[in-house]
Design a protein around this motif. Sequence first.
Motif, PDB file in Angstrom:
ATOM      1  N   LYS A 180     -28.893  42.565   2.376  1.00  0.00           N
ATOM      2  CA  LYS A 180     -27.896  43.614   2.660  1.00  0.00           C
ATOM      3  C   LYS A 180     -27.882  43.784   4.184  1.00  0.00           C
ATOM      4  N   PRO A 181     -26.918  43.098   4.862  1.00  0.00           N
ATOM      5  CA  PRO A 181     -26.894  43.218   6.329  1.00  0.00           C
ATOM      6  C   PRO A 181     -26.293  44.561   6.760  1.00  0.00           C
ATOM      7  N   ALA A 182     -26.541  44.924   8.007  1.00  0.00           N
ATOM      8  CA  ALA A 182     -25.991  46.178   8.537  1.00  0.00           C
ATOM      9  C   ALA A 182     -24.467  46.106   8.565  1.00  0.00           C
ATOM     10  N   SER A 183     -23.824  47.242   8.361  1.00  0.00           N
ATOM     11  CA  SER A 183     -22.358  47.257   8.286  1.00  0.00           C
ATOM     12  C   SER A 183     -21.704  46.983   9.638  1.00  0.00           C
ATOM     13  N   GLU A 184     -22.392  47.286  10.732  1.00  0.00           N
ATOM     14  CA  GLU A 184     -21.813  46.963  12.044  1.00  0.00           C
ATOM     15  C   GLU A 184     -21.738  45.449  12.253  1.00  0.00           C
ATOM     16  N   THR A 185     -22.706  44.710  11.683  1.00  0.00           N
ATOM     17  CA  THR A 185     -22.839  43.282  12.020  1.00  0.00           C
ATOM     18  C   THR A 185     -23.080  42.397  10.789  1.00  0.00           C
ATOM     19  N   SER A 211     -22.237  45.996   2.477  1.00  0.00           N
ATOM     20  CA  SER A 211     -21.737  47.156   1.732  1.00  0.00           C
ATOM     21  C   SER A 211     -21.677  48.372   2.627  1.00  0.00           C
ATOM     22  N   ARG A 212     -20.628  49.113   2.484  1.00  0.00           N
ATOM     23  CA  ARG A 212     -20.530  50.392   3.173  1.00  0.00           C
ATOM     24  C   ARG A 212     -21.245  51.478   2.367  1.00  0.00           C
ATOM     25  N   SER A 213     -21.576  51.186   1.102  1.00  0.00           N
ATOM     26  CA  SER A 213     -22.296  52.163   0.265  1.00  0.00           C
ATOM     27  C   SER A 213     -23.745  51.736   0.185  1.00  0.00           C
ATOM     28  N   SER A 214     -24.383  51.542   1.342  1.00  0.00           N
ATOM     29  CA  SER A 214     -25.720  50.951   1.347  1.00  0.00           C
ATOM     30  C   SER A 214     -26.723  51.755   0.525  1.00  0.00           C
ATOM     31  N   GLY A 215     -26.667  53.082   0.632  1.00  0.00           N
ATOM     32  CA  GLY A 215     -27.639  53.910  -0.092  1.00  0.00           C
ATOM     33  C   GLY A 215     -27.596  53.625  -1.585  1.00  0.00           C
ATOM     34  N   VAL A 217     -26.112  51.133  -3.276  1.00  0.00           N
ATOM     35  CA  VAL A 217     -26.283  49.723  -3.640  1.00  0.00           C
ATOM     36  C   VAL A 217     -27.762  49.322  -3.597  1.00  0.00           C
ATOM     37  N   VAL A 218     -28.452  49.720  -2.535  1.00  0.00           N
ATOM     38  CA  VAL A 218     -29.873  49.356  -2.420  1.00  0.00           C
ATOM     39  C   VAL A 218     -30.688  50.128  -3.458  1.00  0.00           C
ATOM     40  N   ASP A 219     -30.357  51.391  -3.650  1.00  0.00           N
ATOM     41  CA  ASP A 219     -31.088  52.200  -4.623  1.00  0.00           C
ATOM     42  C   ASP A 219     -30.973  51.589  -6.033  1.00  0.00           C
ATOM     43  N   SER A 231     -37.874  44.446   1.532  1.00  0.00           N
ATOM     44  CA  SER A 231     -38.271  44.248   2.925  1.00  0.00           C
ATOM     45  C   SER A 231     -37.171  44.849   3.782  1.00  0.00           C
ATOM     46  N   PHE A 232     -37.541  45.853   4.549  1.00  0.00           N
ATOM     47  CA  PHE A 232     -36.550  46.631   5.298  1.00  0.00           C
ATOM     48  C   PHE A 232     -36.886  46.618   6.778  1.00  0.00           C
ATOM     49  N   THR A 233     -35.866  46.419   7.607  1.00  0.00           N
ATOM     50  CA  THR A 233     -36.005  46.660   9.037  1.00  0.00           C
ATOM     51  C   THR A 233     -34.918  47.641   9.427  1.00  0.00           C
ATOM     52  N   LYS A 241     -36.646  56.883   2.945  1.00  0.00           N
ATOM     53  CA  LYS A 241     -35.819  56.964   1.719  1.00  0.00           C
ATOM     54  C   LYS A 241     -36.105  55.765   0.823  1.00  0.00           C
ATOM     55  N   LEU A 242     -36.197  54.593   1.437  1.00  0.00           N
ATOM     56  CA  LEU A 242     -36.427  53.385   0.627  1.00  0.00           C
ATOM     57  C   LEU A 242     -37.814  53.407  -0.009  1.00  0.00           C
ATOM     58  N   LEU A 243     -38.786  53.958   0.711  1.00  0.00           N
ATOM     59  CA  LEU A 243     -40.136  54.055   0.125  1.00  0.00           C
ATOM     60  C   LEU A 243     -40.106  54.963  -1.101  1.00  0.00           C
ATOM     61  N   ALA A 289     -33.640  47.798  20.911  1.00  0.00           N
ATOM     62  CA  ALA A 289     -34.707  47.074  20.211  1.00  0.00           C
ATOM     63  C   ALA A 289     -35.812  48.055  19.865  1.00  0.00           C
ATOM     64  N   CYS A 290     -36.425  47.831  18.695  1.00  0.00           N
ATOM     65  CA  CYS A 290     -37.551  48.680  18.295  1.00  0.00           C
ATOM     66  C   CYS A 290     -38.713  48.494  19.268  1.00  0.00           C
ATOM     67  N   THR A 291     -38.736  47.338  19.936  1.00  0.00           N
ATOM     68  CA  THR A 291     -39.818  47.026  20.883  1.00  0.00           C
ATOM     69  C   THR A 291     -39.498  47.507  22.307  1.00  0.00           C
ATOM     70  N   GLU A 386     -38.026  60.429  21.193  1.00  0.00           N
ATOM     71  CA  GLU A 386     -37.099  59.645  20.356  1.00  0.00           C
ATOM     72  C   GLU A 386     -36.821  58.283  20.965  1.00  0.00           C
ATOM     73  N   GLU A 387     -36.433  57.325  20.112  1.00  0.00           N
ATOM     74  CA  GLU A 387     -36.006  56.014  20.623  1.00  0.00           C
ATOM     75  C   GLU A 387     -34.723  56.186  21.437  1.00  0.00           C
ATOM     76  N   ILE A 388     -34.712  55.649  22.657  1.00  0.00           N
ATOM     77  CA  ILE A 388     -33.499  55.754  23.483  1.00  0.00           C
ATOM     78  C   ILE A 388     -32.447  54.774  22.967  1.00  0.00           C
TER      79      ILE A 388
HETATM   80  P1  NAP Z   1     -30.661  52.022   9.990  1.00  0.00           P
HETATM   81  O1  NAP Z   1     -29.599  53.033  10.171  1.00  0.00           O
HETATM   82  O2  NAP Z   1     -31.949  52.480   9.413  1.00  0.00           O
HETATM   83  O3  NAP Z   1     -30.000  50.874   9.112  1.00  0.00           O
HETATM   84  C1  NAP Z   1     -30.710  49.707   8.793  1.00  0.00           C
HETATM   85  C2  NAP Z   1     -30.145  49.123   7.520  1.00  0.00           C
HETATM   86  O4  NAP Z   1     -30.350  50.040   6.446  1.00  0.00           O
HETATM   87  C3  NAP Z   1     -28.639  48.841   7.552  1.00  0.00           C
HETATM   88  O5  NAP Z   1     -28.390  47.688   6.811  1.00  0.00           O
HETATM   89  C4  NAP Z   1     -28.070  50.064   6.849  1.00  0.00           C
HETATM   90  O6  NAP Z   1     -26.820  49.840   6.254  1.00  0.00           O
HETATM   91  C5  NAP Z   1     -29.107  50.293   5.783  1.00  0.00           C
HETATM   92  N1  NAP Z   1     -29.134  51.655   5.270  1.00  0.00           N
HETATM   93  C6  NAP Z   1     -28.737  52.805   5.862  1.00  0.00           C
HETATM   94  N2  NAP Z   1     -28.952  53.850   5.045  1.00  0.00           N
HETATM   95  C7  NAP Z   1     -29.483  53.347   3.908  1.00  0.00           C
HETATM   96  C8  NAP Z   1     -29.923  53.932   2.692  1.00  0.00           C
HETATM   97  N3  NAP Z   1     -29.867  55.235   2.462  1.00  0.00           N
HETATM   98  N4  NAP Z   1     -30.421  53.115   1.747  1.00  0.00           N
HETATM   99  C9  NAP Z   1     -30.488  51.784   1.942  1.00  0.00           C
HETATM  100  N5  NAP Z   1     -30.093  51.175   3.070  1.00  0.00           N
HETATM  101  C10 NAP Z   1     -29.602  51.947   4.055  1.00  0.00           C
HETATM  102  O7  NAP Z   1     -31.075  51.290  11.320  1.00  0.00           O
HETATM  103  P2  NAP Z   1     -30.130  50.641  12.413  1.00  0.00           P
HETATM  104  O8  NAP Z   1     -29.467  51.770  13.134  1.00  0.00           O
HETATM  105  O9  NAP Z   1     -29.295  49.573  11.820  1.00  0.00           O
HETATM  106  O10 NAP Z   1     -31.193  49.905  13.350  1.00  0.00           O
HETATM  107  C11 NAP Z   1     -31.889  50.562  14.325  1.00  0.00           C
HETATM  108  C12 NAP Z   1     -33.276  50.937  13.868  1.00  0.00           C
HETATM  109  O11 NAP Z   1     -33.969  49.774  13.420  1.00  0.00           O
HETATM  110  C13 NAP Z   1     -34.127  51.494  14.988  1.00  0.00           C
HETATM  111  O12 NAP Z   1     -34.846  52.606  14.534  1.00  0.00           O
HETATM  112  C14 NAP Z   1     -35.081  50.341  15.318  1.00  0.00           C
HETATM  113  O13 NAP Z   1     -36.273  50.752  15.911  1.00  0.00           O
HETATM  114  C15 NAP Z   1     -35.273  49.741  13.986  1.00  0.00           C
HETATM  115  N6  NAP Z   1     -35.738  48.348  14.110  1.00  0.00           N
HETATM  116  C16 NAP Z   1     -37.035  48.068  13.803  1.00  0.00           C
HETATM  117  C17 NAP Z   1     -37.506  46.772  13.934  1.00  0.00           C
HETATM  118  C18 NAP Z   1     -38.931  46.441  13.599  1.00  0.00           C
HETATM  119  O14 NAP Z   1     -39.213  45.256  13.423  1.00  0.00           O
HETATM  120  N7  NAP Z   1     -39.846  47.400  13.503  1.00  0.00           N
HETATM  121  C19 NAP Z   1     -36.650  45.763  14.371  1.00  0.00           C
HETATM  122  C20 NAP Z   1     -35.334  46.081  14.674  1.00  0.00           C
HETATM  123  C21 NAP Z   1     -34.892  47.391  14.529  1.00  0.00           C
HETATM  124  P3  NAP Z   1     -25.472  50.383   6.942  1.00  0.00           P
HETATM  125  O15 NAP Z   1     -25.337  49.608   8.202  1.00  0.00           O
HETATM  126  O16 NAP Z   1     -24.428  50.082   5.952  1.00  0.00           O
HETATM  127  O17 NAP Z   1     -25.666  51.843   7.192  1.00  0.00           O
END
Ligand code: NAP
Length: 483
Positions: A180-185, A211-215, A217-219, A231-233, A241-243, A289-291, A386-388
Motif C-alpha cells: 500500500k504505497p503512500a497516496s502522494e507517490t 488507496s485514498r482510504s488507507s485506514g 483498507v489496511v485495517d 511492515s510499516f514505514t 494505530k496499526l499496532l 527523512a526520518c534520519t 517534532e520532526e521538521i
Molecule cells: P504517514 O502519514 O504515517 O503515512 C505512511 C503510510 O501510511 C502512507 O502509505 C499512508 O497512506 C498510510 N496511512 C496513513 N494513515 C493510515 C491508517 N490509519 N492506516 C493505515 N495506513 C495509513 O507518514 P508519511 O507522512 O507518509 O511519511 C513521513 C513519516 O514517515 C515521518 O514520520 C518519517 O519519520 C517516517 N519515516 C520513517 C522511516 C523509518 O525507516 N523509520 C523512513 C521513512 C519515513 P496515505 O498516503 O494514503 O495517507
Amino acid sequence: MNPHNIDTVPTDLFIGGEWRPASDGGRFDVINPASEATVASVASATVEDAITAVDAASSAFADWSGRTPRDRSEILRKAFELFTSRREEFAALITLENGKARADAIGEAAYAAEFFRWYAEAAVRNLGSLGHAPASGARILVQHKPAGIAVLVTPWNYPAAMGTRKIAPALAAGCPVIVKPASETPLTMLALMPLLEEAGVPPGVVNILPSRSSGQVVDAMLHDPRVRVVSFTGSTEVGRKLLRSAADCVVNPAMELGGNAPVIVFEDADIEQAVAGTMLAKMRNLGEACTAANRIFVHQTVHDEFADRLATAMSSLTMGDGMDPSVDVGPLVNADTRDKVAALVADAVAKGATCLCGGEAPHRTGFYYPPTVLCDVPPGATCVGEEIFGPVAALQRFSDESEVVARANATEYGLVAYVFTTDLARGLKVSERLEFGMVGLNRGLVSDPAAPFGGVKQSGIGREGAEEGMQEFLETQYIAVEW
Ligand code: NAP
C-alpha cells in the motif's frame, strides 16, 4: 516505462497478476510538487479490493514459499539488474511525484535497487541449527519458515526505496506481499510491477494497492487471519494505530517510525567534516527523512565557526524544479508539509532563535521552502520536539558531554544520532550512551542495505536491511527430535 511520457506508467490496481480498476471505480490525483499540476489519476482500492488482494496472495503462497531459495534468489537478482538498468527512468518518476532533486532521486534509485541484490544473496542463506537438549538428550532442530502474507505500507518520502526495502526481504523469505504505497507517490511502486513481472515474479506474489482510504483498507487486511506480517514505514502516530489493529489477529509488526535525530559536534571535531556530515544528514532528501538531523548541538567553543560555515554551505544550494540537474533543492512534497516547516521556523524565531539564512517561503508556484539555518533555538521551540521534515537546520549550544548526551536522549524517539569528534574513544563511549538504534560517528549517512536499519523507543520495532530484515518475514520453528 518512460517517465517523460507519464501515460506509460500503469495507474490501476495490480492484483493477482492483473491490472484492474477499483471495485467502485474510485480514483485520486497525483500532483507534481514543482508545478502543482496533476500528473496522473490512480485507482483507489476499496476494502473489497483489499480482500481480493489477500485472496490472490493466499493462492500464490504455496508455490512461492515452495520454490527453492535459488529460484527466488535468481528472480531478485534479475530485479536488481533491471532496476539498475532503468535507474534514470525511476529517478525521473520519483522526482515527478515527490519533488526531490535529481541527485537525491538517483541516489534513492540506486539504494532501492541494492535491496534486490542484497536479498538475492540472503535468500540462499536462510540457515537453521541443530543442537542437543542438555538434559533429555533429544535433538533441537531449528528452522526459519516464511511467515505468510505480508502487508507493506510505505511513506511518500522514498517512493522506491521504502518499498524495495520491504518487498525484497519478504520475497527472499518466501512471503507474498500486498503493498500500500503512500497516496502522494503511488506511481513509483506501480511502475515497479512490470519490472518485477519481467524478472519472473509470479502472479499474486506482489500486489500493489494504492488507496485514498488507507485506514479502512489496511485495517481490513490486518483483520484477515491469513495476513501474518505488517511492515510499516511512516509516522509514529499511524504506527500506533496499526499496532492496535495488528493486536486483534496478533499480526507480527515491523515498524519504522518517526525520528528526531540529534547531531553532536564536539569541540575537538574536524569542523569541515562536521559541516559536510551535517549537510548530508540535514539536506539529503531535502530534510524529508526520518534520519534527518533535527536538533544540532554544537559545542560553544566552535559554535560560531560551525554555524557560519553551515550557513554558507546552505546558502550556496540552488532551489528549483528537481528535474533540472543543476538544482540541489526541489520543492517539498505538498503544501501542508511546506506550511508546517514555515510554521516551525516562525515559532522558533518568535521564541528567540536567530535566522542566519533562508526563513521565508518564496511566492512562486510549487511547494518550495529555502535552506534555512537557525541558531540558539530555545528548548521550548516546537521544532525541538517534532520532526521538521524540511530543509531547516536548528542549532543549539552546549558546553558539557554529559549534559549534551542527556539533551540528545530527551525525546520519545530513538532512530538515529550523529556524533562528530576526532577522539574515537570518546565517540564510541558517547555512541553507547545514546538511546538510538543507529549512530553515525563522523558520518552523516547511516543507510545501507547491509546494515540493520531501525529505531528504539517510539521510533519503531524491528529492523530493515541486513540479516535482521529477512527475519521480520520468517517464523522460527523448533522440532524436538529423537533418533
Ligand atoms: P504517514 O502519514 O504515517 O503515512 C505512511 C503510510 O501510511 C502512507 O502509505 C499512508 O497512506 C498510510 N496511512 C496513513 N494513515 C493510515 C491508517 N490509519 N492506516 C493505515 N495506513 C495509513 O507518514 P508519511 O507522512 O507518509 O511519511 C513521513 C513519516 O514517515 C515521518 O514520520 C518519517 O519519520 C517516517 N519515516 C520513517 C522511516 C523509518 O525507516 N523509520 C523512513 C521513512 C519515513 P496515505 O498516503 O494514503 O495517507
